[in-house]
Design an enzyme around this catalytic site. Structure first.
Site, PDB file in Angstrom:
ATOM      1  CB  VAL A 292      54.070  48.385  25.115  1.00  0.00           C
ATOM      2  CG1 VAL A 292      52.909  47.834  25.920  1.00  0.00           C
ATOM      3  CG2 VAL A 292      53.562  48.974  23.800  1.00  0.00           C
ATOM      4  CB  SER A 293      57.674  49.639  22.538  1.00  0.00           C
ATOM      5  OG  SER A 293      58.749  49.722  21.641  1.00  0.00           O
TER       6      SER A 293
END
Length: 699
Positions: A292-293
């Site tokens: 994620v991110s």
């Protein structure tokens, strides 16, 4: 010396044909530096996923303590690092989906402890001598006859356990090997006063031995710096002079190679003649690039750069991608404005948020509605007045100026109105301020000694003045820091503040002589990001111009191509993302991918309503009743890609190049799909598409 046979038996596919490989995946990769540390966990007293804490310990137990706070053991640091990194990204509060839709105990017995082996080492990348950390976890449930692997580069600037609760949890519970990397960021810190730094395992040393990071200074230079600016810290992401983001894709690809080495070392079969038969390789292993991110962005870049067929599919959430700028297409949501100035860089929009958000927080609707809008009202008013005095906002009253600041962010910088209620808490947490400083340093390949915009890192006391970090706090940095100050009591200090060096939020700018969150320093960062004076618009001169050029070159190095090489890929992003605005990340990446790959594209982009970047906030009042956990949809994205790769289930259809946007429901109490195993393709959804040179987003 054993001779290595570079061929593999494709047992998992049912074929008897041997396929020769280009790489010796049962030899230690030449980029590995030093020893590989291996540990085994029994799944009872300790484990891969929860460090022995179990699902309940992660959710509601107190933070693990050290027997000796000044000398924590490796095991104690690891346990606290896993506890903090898991809880930083996942909402573990009751009613948020933990234990129902995700969590170690879901689809597992008891507390969800996972036995297995963990391997951790340093690896090198060309162009820098700053080591990157890599780790592979192999659960006991791993089946060498059906091998699978998931990448888990850390989110944000976190350390090696930064993705333990995201890609790590999903992969380990699936029985896959999980390969992690800190992406050259991580929690590596260097105390310039004491010369203390962190070993691979997080313990501290001042000796001349391998560490995660030390600033590129001689002892004499370090002593001179400490004399002028005492008690400062250097951090790996900000001060490595390496622009690690430019190599995030390479870090992930190397982690996969390391994973194959570990698997073949563990499961490879020895032949009687001293040869080793490779049994696990990219041809017979399902490899999903994930996280994620920043970790998600790293896996996307890895998929773009994968020239050896290491990656089969991609599933990422809220990826930090800076797509190459292609203004031949536009973006439009519903009947809203047509967005042409999309694909701004992270530093561009983040410095804008750092400059304007403190004032925008005073806009009447936000001031009366936004949760955790904690920056003092008088400081917010000072920011508005300072901006007005510099001609950057207009208005007769503070409310008028705040309304204009919000307009600038929403209209001129293309930041979605859906993020407006989330922005104040991020400003209070110094998210944009910390990112702006760290990334300006990284893109410009600056050292701690450069003190860009008169900013540095240090502990501060209650008055905001620089102080020494307590030895017990420094001993815990590996386990509690997120790698990008302010974090773990190391703050962002404005050395040019009126009076004396001061914690940025408590700083008065010399140009205003009033507390305005160190606006002069933030405007300096903004000038470097846009390449011209943020106030006058004039061209920068001298060293400022040179630095802005270096930063622009660093940004160009991290741009994503949009070419996923036809790999089945699923993006999920929250429309209310207040850290990585979607008009500059996922939306234009989708458009660029359609431009580059066209009908060959296998990218599916899902935009989740009522979801944002930091699920952990959802456990707090004011957020709980407004937002759903993006984490749940991320796991569904992984399920979609897994089903496509292992069961040949088609990804949801995309006639005309369109993708789907699920209509998520506001929660608390949770309003979920009626079946836990429902996936995105079975949910109520409206189409988003790429048509007539436009990314079209339903309202």
């Amino acid at each position: 010396m054993k001779r290595i046979v570079l061929c593999a038996l494709i047992g998992a596919t049912g074929l008897t044909l041997t396929a020769c490989m280009d790489k010796p995946f049962n030899a230690i990769p030449d980029f590995i530096q030093g020893d590989i540390n291996q540990s085994s966990y029994d799944g009872m007293t300790d484990d891969l996923l929860t460090a022995g804490l179990g699902a309940s310990g992660l959710a509601s137990g107190p933070a693990p303590a050290f027997a000796d706070p000044l000398n924590p053991t490796t095991a104690e640091l690891r346990r606290l690092a896993i506890y903090n990194n898991y809880r930083a990204l996942v909402d573990t509060a009751p009613g948020g989906g933990y234990g129902t839709f995700f969590g170690p105990q879901v689809d597992a017995s008891g507390e969800g402890l996972i036995p297995g082996d963990e391997y951790i080492a340093y690896m090198a990348v060309p162009g820098t001598d700053v080591p990157v950390t890599v780790m592979a976890q192999v659960p006991d449930s791993f089946d060498p006859d059906r091998p699978c692997m998931v990448t888990a580069p850390s989110s944000g600037s976190r350390g090696i356990y930064g993705a333990i609760g995201t890609a790590g949890e999903w992969g380990l519970k699936k029985g896959c090997a999980v390969v992690y990397t800190d992406k050259g960021t991580g929690t590596g810190s260097h105390n310039l006063a004491t010369n203390t730094a962190q070993r691979l395992d997080g313990t501290l040393t001042s000796a001349d031995e391998p560490v995660q990071f030390r600033a590129d200074l001689t002892d004499e230079q370090r002593a001179d710096f400490d004399s002028a600016w005492p008690d400062r810290f250097a951090y790996k992401h900000a001060h490595s002079k390496a622009n690690p983001e430019a190599d995030w894709g390479l870090h992930v690809l190397q982690s996969i190679e390391f994973g194959f080495y570990v698997l073949n070392e563990k499961f490879g079969r020895e032949l009687g003649n001293g040869e080793t038969l490779l049994t696990i390789n990219p041809k017979n292993t399902v490899v999903i690039a994930s996280s994620v991110s920043n970790g998600g962005g790293s896996s996307v870049r890895a998929a773009e750069q994968d020239t050896e067929g290491l990656i089969d599919g991609v599933a990422v959430s809220e990826p930090n991608v800076n797509p190459e700028v292609d203004r031949s297409f536009t973006i439009r949501q519903g009947e809203g404005p047509v967005i042409t100035e999309h694909s701004r860089s992270l530093l561009d929009y983040t410095t804008a948020l750092a400059v304007y958000q403190g004032c925008a927080n005073q806009e009447p609707e936000i001031a009366g509605t936004a949760p955790f809008n904690f920056v003092a009202q008088d400081i917010g008013q000072n920011i508005c007045n300072s901006l007005a005095n510099k001609g950057l906002v207009t208005g007769a009253t503070v409310e008028d100026k705040a309304t204009d600041a919000l307009r600038i962010l929403n209209e001129e910088f293309g930041i979605q109105p859906e993020q407006n209620l989330l922005a104040p808490v991020h400003f209070w947490l110094n998210v944009a301020q910390g990112i702006s400083n760290t990334y300006a340093n990284a893109y410009g390949r600056l050292g701690v000694e450069d003190r860009v915009c008169d900013l540095s890192f240090a502990t501060t006391d209650s008055s905001g003045a620089v102080s020494q970090l307590a030895p017990s706090d420094e001993a815990a940095l590996f386990a509690v820091s997120n790698g990008i100050p302010p974090s773990a009591k190391v703050n962002l200090v404005y050395d040019g503040a009126d009076g004396q060096p001061t914690n940025l939020p408590a700083s008065a700018s010399p140009s205003s002589n009033q507390l305005d969150y160190g606006l002069d320093a933030l405007l300096c960062l903004r000038s470097l990001a846009q390449g011209s004076d943020a106030i006058s618009g004039a061209d920068l001169e001298g060293s400022d111009a040179e630095l802005a050029t270096a930063i622009a070159e660093g940004i160009a190095e991290v741009r994503a191509s949009g070419d996923l090489q036809g790999k089945p890929t699923v993006f999920v992003t929250g429309r209310a993302d207040a850290i990585l605005p979607i008009n500059h990340t996922s939306r234009p990446y989708f458009g660029l991918n359609q431009r580059v790959e066209g009908k060959k594209s296998n990218l599916r982009y899902y935009e989740i309503l009522n979801a944002h970047h930091l699920d952990v906030l959802n456990g707090l009042a004011g957020f709980a009743e407004r937002y759903v956990p993006l984490h749940h949809y991320y796991f569904q994205a992984l399920d979609l890609v897994w089903a496509n790769l292992t069961e040949k289930q088609a990804l949801p259809p995309k006639p005309g190049g369109s993708c789907c946007a699920p209509e998520a429901k506001v929660r608390r109490p949770l309003q979920r799909p009626t079946c836990r195993r429902s996936i995105l393709s079975r949910m109520p959804q409206t189409r988003l598409s790429f048509e007539d040179d436009q990314v079209r987003i339903p309202e």
